[in-house]
Design an enzyme around this catalytic site. Sequence first.
Site, mmCIF file in Angstrom:
data_model
loop_
_atom_site.group_PDB
_atom_site.id
_atom_site.type_symbol
_atom_site.label_atom_id
_atom_site.label_comp_id
_atom_site.label_asym_id
_atom_site.label_seq_id
_atom_site.Cartn_x
_atom_site.Cartn_y
_atom_site.Cartn_z
ATOM 1 N N SER A 1 65.487 17.199 -7.812
ATOM 2 C CA SER A 1 65.975 16.897 -9.415
ATOM 3 C C SER A 1 65.784 15.398 -9.511
ATOM 4 O O SER A 1 65.597 15.090 -10.600
ATOM 5 C CB SER A 1 67.293 17.171 -9.447
ATOM 6 O OG SER A 1 68.101 16.381 -8.588
ATOM 7 N N LYS B 1 72.378 12.013 -9.236
ATOM 8 C CA LYS B 1 72.118 11.986 -10.597
ATOM 9 C C LYS B 1 72.034 10.532 -11.213
ATOM 10 O O LYS B 1 72.806 9.644 -10.612
ATOM 11 C CB LYS B 1 72.658 12.883 -11.489
ATOM 12 C CG LYS B 1 72.537 14.318 -10.999
ATOM 13 C CD LYS B 1 71.291 14.933 -11.347
ATOM 14 C CE LYS B 1 71.092 16.401 -10.898
ATOM 15 N NZ LYS B 1 71.159 16.786 -9.526
#
Length: 201
Positions: free
Chosen positions: A121, A159
């Site tokens: 990601s 993230k």
Amino acid sequence: MAVTRRQKEIIDFLESFVSRNGYSPSFEEIARAMGLKSLATVHKHVTNLEKKGLLDRVHNRSRSIDILPPGTRTRSSDRLPLAGRIAAGLPVETAENSETISLRDVVGNRDVFALEVKGDSMRDEHIINGDYVLVERARTARQGEIVVALVHGSETTLKRFYSEGNMIRLQPANTEMEPIFVPAAHVAIQGRVLGVLRKYR
């Protein structure tokens, strides 16, 4: 590893000084406390303690002596030779270099842990599956920082962090993935990423 009486006195002084002040003493302050007239003698003791893995320091930076707690004290072999700089553009002249580098030179005396990355990601930030991220423990983050976030009290994710009103946007660095939106009350920051380690073999 055995230390001399004087080295033990220096370790005790360093621990006491850092506990009182929150930062390490200068060589001059060590010399005064130990009744030593020569800074070269202080340097010799500190270097020997560093070689024994009882403390670490960032060279060419003042007040950079860190006491290594028992259990995390490293051998001098844990330091790697810093052989110089390598060009990623035009070639540069190489030269012999006697410096060394360790992870502590990178993280300093911050409270840091490592995590192995699973998934892709964050691949557009050059953080890929199998990498290790160095994370500074923290409960807060600034907009856009790469964080380790605990979501809904049970799941952690790596993230970029964005606070948007009463919501948190956890933004992947992968154009194939959508951002995660979570109520701010359900997100807990556990740390901020300082760097990445990658093993090629």
